[in-house]
Design a protein around this motif. Structure first.
Motif, short mmCIF file in Angstrom:
data_model
loop_
_atom_site.label_atom_id
_atom_site.label_comp_id
_atom_site.label_asym_id
_atom_site.label_seq_id
_atom_site.Cartn_x
_atom_site.Cartn_y
_atom_site.Cartn_z
N LEU A 611 12.52 -89.03 -31.13
CA LEU A 611 11.95 -90.07 -31.97
C LEU A 611 10.82 -90.81 -31.28
CD1 LEU A 611 12.14 -91.57 -34.70
CD2 LEU A 611 13.79 -93.12 -33.63
N GLY A 612 10.87 -90.88 -29.97
CA GLY A 612 9.79 -91.54 -29.23
C GLY A 612 9.57 -90.90 -27.88
N LEU A 789 5.28 -94.15 -27.77
CA LEU A 789 4.93 -93.79 -29.15
C LEU A 789 6.21 -93.45 -29.90
CD1 LEU A 789 2.08 -91.48 -30.37
CD2 LEU A 789 4.37 -91.25 -31.30
N MET A 790 6.51 -94.20 -30.94
CA MET A 790 7.66 -93.94 -31.80
C MET A 790 7.15 -93.33 -33.10
SD MET A 790 10.15 -95.04 -29.88
CE MET A 790 11.56 -95.07 -30.98
N SER A 791 7.76 -92.25 -33.54
CA SER A 791 7.22 -91.51 -34.68
C SER A 791 7.74 -92.04 -36.01
CB SER A 791 7.53 -90.02 -34.55
OG SER A 791 8.93 -89.80 -34.49
N PHE A 792 7.60 -93.35 -36.22
CA PHE A 792 7.83 -93.93 -37.54
C PHE A 792 6.73 -94.98 -37.76
CE2 PHE A 792 10.76 -96.03 -34.54
CZ PHE A 792 10.42 -97.37 -34.68
N PRO A 793 6.43 -95.30 -39.01
CA PRO A 793 5.25 -96.12 -39.30
C PRO A 793 5.35 -97.53 -38.77
CG PRO A 793 6.57 -95.81 -41.27
CD PRO A 793 7.13 -94.88 -40.25
N TYR A 794 4.23 -98.05 -38.37
CA TYR A 794 4.16 -99.44 -37.90
C TYR A 794 4.52 -100.38 -39.03
CZ TYR A 794 2.30 -103.78 -36.00
OH TYR A 794 2.17 -105.07 -35.56
N LYS A 811 0.48 -101.18 -32.93
CA LYS A 811 0.18 -100.02 -33.77
C LYS A 811 -0.57 -98.99 -32.93
CE LYS A 811 -2.83 -100.45 -37.12
NZ LYS A 811 -3.41 -100.80 -38.44
N VAL A 812 -0.08 -97.76 -32.93
CA VAL A 812 -0.70 -96.69 -32.15
C VAL A 812 -0.91 -95.48 -33.04
CG1 VAL A 812 0.39 -97.50 -30.02
CG2 VAL A 812 1.53 -95.76 -31.40
N ALA A 813 -1.73 -94.56 -32.56
CA ALA A 813 -1.96 -93.27 -33.25
C ALA A 813 -2.31 -93.46 -34.72
CB ALA A 813 -0.75 -92.36 -33.11
N GLY A 814 -3.11 -94.46 -35.01
CA GLY A 814 -3.61 -94.64 -36.36
C GLY A 814 -2.65 -95.30 -37.33
N GLY A 815 -1.40 -95.55 -36.94
CA GLY A 815 -0.48 -96.19 -37.87
C GLY A 815 0.99 -96.04 -37.51
N LEU A 816 1.30 -95.53 -36.32
CA LEU A 816 2.68 -95.41 -35.88
C LEU A 816 3.06 -96.59 -34.99
CD1 LEU A 816 2.83 -91.57 -35.11
CD2 LEU A 816 3.42 -92.77 -37.22
N GLY A 818 4.40 -98.48 -31.59
CA GLY A 818 4.32 -98.26 -30.16
C GLY A 818 4.59 -99.53 -29.37
N ALA A 819 4.67 -99.37 -28.07
CA ALA A 819 4.85 -100.51 -27.17
C ALA A 819 4.36 -100.13 -25.79
CB ALA A 819 6.32 -100.92 -27.11
N GLN A 820 3.72 -101.07 -25.11
CA GLN A 820 3.27 -100.81 -23.75
C GLN A 820 4.35 -101.30 -22.78
OE1 GLN A 820 -0.77 -101.76 -23.01
NE2 GLN A 820 -0.62 -101.53 -20.78
#
Length: 862
Positions: A611-612, A789-794, A811-816, A818-820
């Motif tokens: 999932l991430g 990167l988590m593969s569900f929408p922001y 928000k990462v990868a255009g709309g997924l 994420g967290a640093q």
């Protein structure tokens, strides 16, 4: 004090008011053959692709008593709040708990059956209460309303029918508020309408404004100027606005979270083209004043469904011709009907009435308001004796016949039969043989009306019989081309598919880790006589998929998946078709399950992430571009790896030809691969339903001839290998050489290998179906890749705690999502909170307080 005979008559009337709609709607279901009264079910249109699956999820949550606000069974994850609010809040939906999943279509049939009966009863009760007359014609009015053109065309969008049930009592409550300053019924009904379906609640709020204007005009004394009269009405207007506001506040506990959630969908966008000053339909609309004006083929685009039975349309016209009706009443009625009609016809008003959006199919969703108003006005005219003037009745019938005739003439001159997925027709196609049946019903009805002058019971029975038969026949015409499904066949197919999915689930590949499973179930799809895309079937079979279809689809889900190659017709749909080796990795699509008639094949993808997983910080800055799928995929891998290497490489076109033969376009591409790995074809802005494809002479599956643009695999190629692609289309496709590319698989797998030891390991992954709003896990972070990167929408509803402390999501990868993170091992906890729920609840409580204060104030100043 009522006499004994009056009491008996009233009791008999109450029995008939319930019994006649019950028998009529049951007879209708028997004629159409709908279960449990026949062998078919109503899994047509949106019932098969949305409601069945949403009801399955509702049933599961009701039985488990676990109501999750988020689900990973909806595409790659989505909030359930707007789905509840738009589709599932009708009290009648509780029926689903009494039916197994295979028999859910019967539950849906019964819900629709019950709602249609309640529509009839509600309207008849309203006419009886408003005019204080126990007249058989009020029961006819209920039948005309419960089986009107709107219901016959849209009954399978069953969540809208609750508004039709409540509307008559809401209007009665509004009249009591206006005339007697009694607000309880109005407030209760308006709040209930908004809660059960906020969309229809919005529509009816607009109608309440119009109806208030109608009441003011109707009660204006004949010799008093309107401006002077309005000075006496501001108190009533103020009460109306005050109690309408309180009604909205009472519904805020649902309304506020839903409004916030809907802002995350594509529905929030406003398009200026939907506000151009022009009409939405032409003169052919009068076809719909008669029997059989609309059919199932035209359900997505048609003229307004105005039909309420020839009886009430003739009476409605006669109301304005008759000298028995006061001019003031005619003026008020003209304001009521004219405002609704003009609001449907003028595009800017139509758009505003549809919540500032152009309907994506099923137009004129407020037309039932016109039917309601027309029936009410016609019944009032009947009570005032408009039947006594045979000349007025005849001229009204002639006028109706003339208007319908003009509509048919206009439609025949300018109509265009609808072609697949082309909805911009100036006038709509009509069936001319229906015209003669419509004229026949008008003639029969007119003769029966004239015979009613003597008020003989037999004449009323005959008139009721004609009306009922006409309404049933109109419903039959509206559904006669509908692709109904045999219920027993559905049960067998569903049970077989459920067992097949359970066998795969027994492999326990999702118990300790989260992966997605895509299912192509050919036997289940073949149950449906029309192409079936299985958009929401992951809710039926409880597998984590990709596809989804609803008016509430998260806009980030749609934009990311569509920009990476997945098929999409519009902002409400995303399909499982169109993936690649890169999206398999990104979205964790590890399992492909192909179910055939006699074979089953499970394919396992080794490069799928969970999932991430951790990526380079470049992923935070990735933006995708529409219709540039190969560039988007390449940019995605570069960002994950943190370099500028080319991972998606176009082959060299050694030969290209294009020709047209007998109206069919042929395209041939001869390609030399410039990399080793899977290669794909992508045709932007092209719907592929008219395209056939061959690769090296082998025809590709029709599965890829979908309704939207999608990426299509053309095979695994070695570097320098030659391949020929042949496309055949009934439409010109444009330039073709730049629509193929391949993935440098060895280089891509090196990128994947970097993330294998830095993935998000979910704890108790098998619980996420029931508790999708809360999950935990761990992740190891290295020095180079610090962005999770988590593969569900922001979604701003998500909250993250890292090692027990709140942490910002980005928000990462255009709309997924994420967290640093910092290097090291971390414990992560994700929790989804319903945004606006607390503030909505506070507003609702405040509304209750204001309602209580208002009631005390009214009692004190009475």
């Amino acid at each position: 004090m009522l006499s004994m005979s009056q009491t008996k008559r009233h009791r008999l009337y109450a029995v008939l008011l319930i019994l006649i709609p019950l028998l009529t709607v049951t007879l209708l279901f028997m004629i159409v053959g709908v279960a449990p009264f026949g062998p078919k079910n109503l899994l047509i249109s949106d019932l098969s692709t949305q409601y069945l699956q949403f009801f399955a999820e509702l049933r599961r949550q009701l039985l488990n008593l676990s109501f999750s606000s988020y689900s990973f069974l909806i595409s790659i994850g989505d909030s359930l709040i707007p789905i509840y609010a738009y589709y599932l809040l009708s009290p009648l939906n509780l029926i689903v708990v009494f039916f197994s999943p295979a028999k859910l279509p019967i539950a849906i049939d019964l819900i629709i059956w019950a709602k249609m009966i309640l529509c009839c009863i509600s309207m008849s009760s309203f006419l009886t209460l408003k005019y204080r007359r126990y007249d058989f014609m009020a029961i006819c009015g209920g039948l005309a309303y419960g089986l009107c053109g709107f219901v016959s065309m849209y009954f399978y969008d069953l969540m809208w029918l609750d508004a039709l049930i409540v509307l008559p009592m809401l209007v009665y409550g509004l009249e009591k508020l206006y005339n007697q300053n009694k607000m309880s019924l109005y407030v209760l009904c308006l709040a209930l309408t908004i809660v059960t379906n906020y969309y229809m609640g919005y529509v009816i709020c607009g109608f309440c404004l119009i109806y208030m204007a109608y009441l003011i005009k109707k009660n204006q004394p004949q010799n008093v100027a309107f401006n002077k009269y309005m000075q006496t009405q501001w108190g009533r207007v103020g009460r109306f606005l005050w109690y309408s506001l309180i009604s909205g506040m009472l519904a805020a506990v649902v309304l506020v979270p839903t409004a916030i959630a809907m802002m995350a969908t594509g529905k929030k966008d406003i398009h200026l083209k939907n506000f151009l000053v022009k009409g939405t339909f032409g003169p052919s609309f009068t076809v719909n004043l008669g029997f059989g004006g609309n059919d199932f083929a035209g359900r997505l685009v048609h003229n307004p469904s105005l039909f309420t039975g020839s009886l009430f349309i003739i009476m409605g016209i006669a109301y304005f011709f008759s000298k028995r009706i006061k001019n003031r009443d005619k003026q008020a009625s003209a304001v009521l009907l004219g405002s609704i009609f003009f609001g449907m016809w003028l595009l800017p008003l139509n758009t505003m009435w549809h919540m500032f959006q152009k309907p994506a199919g099923f137009p004129f969703r407020m037309v039932f308001l016109f039917s309601f108003a027309l029936i009410m006005i016609a019944y009032e005219g009947y009570l005032k004796g408009i039947f006594a003037d045979s000349r007025v009745v005849i001229w009204s019938a002639v006028s109706l016949g003339g208007a319908i005739s003009i509509g048919y003439i206009w439609a025949n001159l300018f109509s265009e039969k609808m072609r697949p997925f082309q909805f911009k027709t100036p006038q709509l196609f009509v069936h001319n043989f229906i015209y003669f049946l419509a004229m026949g019903f008008i003639i029969l009805t007119t003769i029966a009306i004239i015979s009613l002058i003597n008020r003989e019971l037999s004449s009323k029975v005959i008139l009721t019989g004609i009306l009922t038969f006409e309404l049933l026949m109109n419903f039959f015409v509206a559904t006669m081309d509908a692709p109904f499904i045999n219920q027993q066949r559905f049960e067998r197919g569903y049970n077989q598919s459920e067992q097949a999915v359970k066998q795969v689930d027994r492999l326990n590949f999702t118990k300790d880790k989260f992966y997605r499973l895509l299912i192509l179930d050919t036997p289940y799809r073949n149950i449906y006589p029309v192409p079936y895309s299985a958009y929401n079937d992951s809710l039926l079979f409880k597998n984590h998929g990709i596809s989804s279809y609803s008016s509430t689809l998260n806009s980030h889900t749609h934009s990311v998946l569509a920009d990476l190659g997945f098929s999409s017709r519009n902002i409400r749909r995303i399909d499982m078709l169109g993936g690649s080796v890169i999206t398999n990795h990104l979205l964790g699509i590890k399992y492909y399950y192909m179910i055939g008639k006699h074979t089953r094949r499970l394919s396992i993808r080794q490069n799928a992430a969970q999932l991430g997983f951790m990526t380079n910080n470049q992923i935070q800055h990735v933006q995708f571009h529409r219709n540039q799928v190969f560039d988007n995929l390449n940019r995605l891998v570069q960002a994950e790896a943190g370099n500028s290497q080319q991972y998606v490489i176009a082959p060299r076109v050694s030969r290209y030809s294009e020709r047209m033969t007998r109206g069919v376009y042929h395209y041939k591409l001869q390609l030399r691969a410039n990399t080793t790995g899977p290669h794909y074809l992508y045709l932007p802005k092209i719907r592929l339903y008219h395209v056939s494809m061959w690769v090296n002479g082998a025809k590709l599956s029709q599965t890829y001839s979908g309704l939207g643009t999608e990426m299509i695999p053309i095979g695994y190629l070695q570097k320098h290998q030659m391949t020929t692609v042949h496309l055949q289309s009934t439409k010109k496709l444009g330039s073709m050489p730049n629509v193929t590319a391949g993935v440098n698989l060895p280089a891509f797998e090196r990128v994947v290998a970097q993330s294998k030891d830095h993935q998000f390991n979910m704890r108790a992954a098998d619980d996420i179906n029931e508790h999708g709003a809360h999950f935990r896990g761990t992740v190891n972070v290295n020095q180079q890749d610090r962005t999770l990167l988590m593969s569900f929408p922001y979604d701003k509803g998500w909250q993250l705690h890292v090692d027990g402390r709140p942490h910002r999501l980005i928000k990462v990868a255009g709309g997924l999502t994420g967290a640093q993170l910092t290097p090291g091992k971390h414990r992560l906890a994700f929790n989804y909170h319903i945004r606006g729920l607390l503030s909505g609840a506070i507003i609702s409580v405040f509304g209750l307080v204001l309602l209580g204060i208002s009631m005390v104030w009214r009692k004190h100043h009475r």
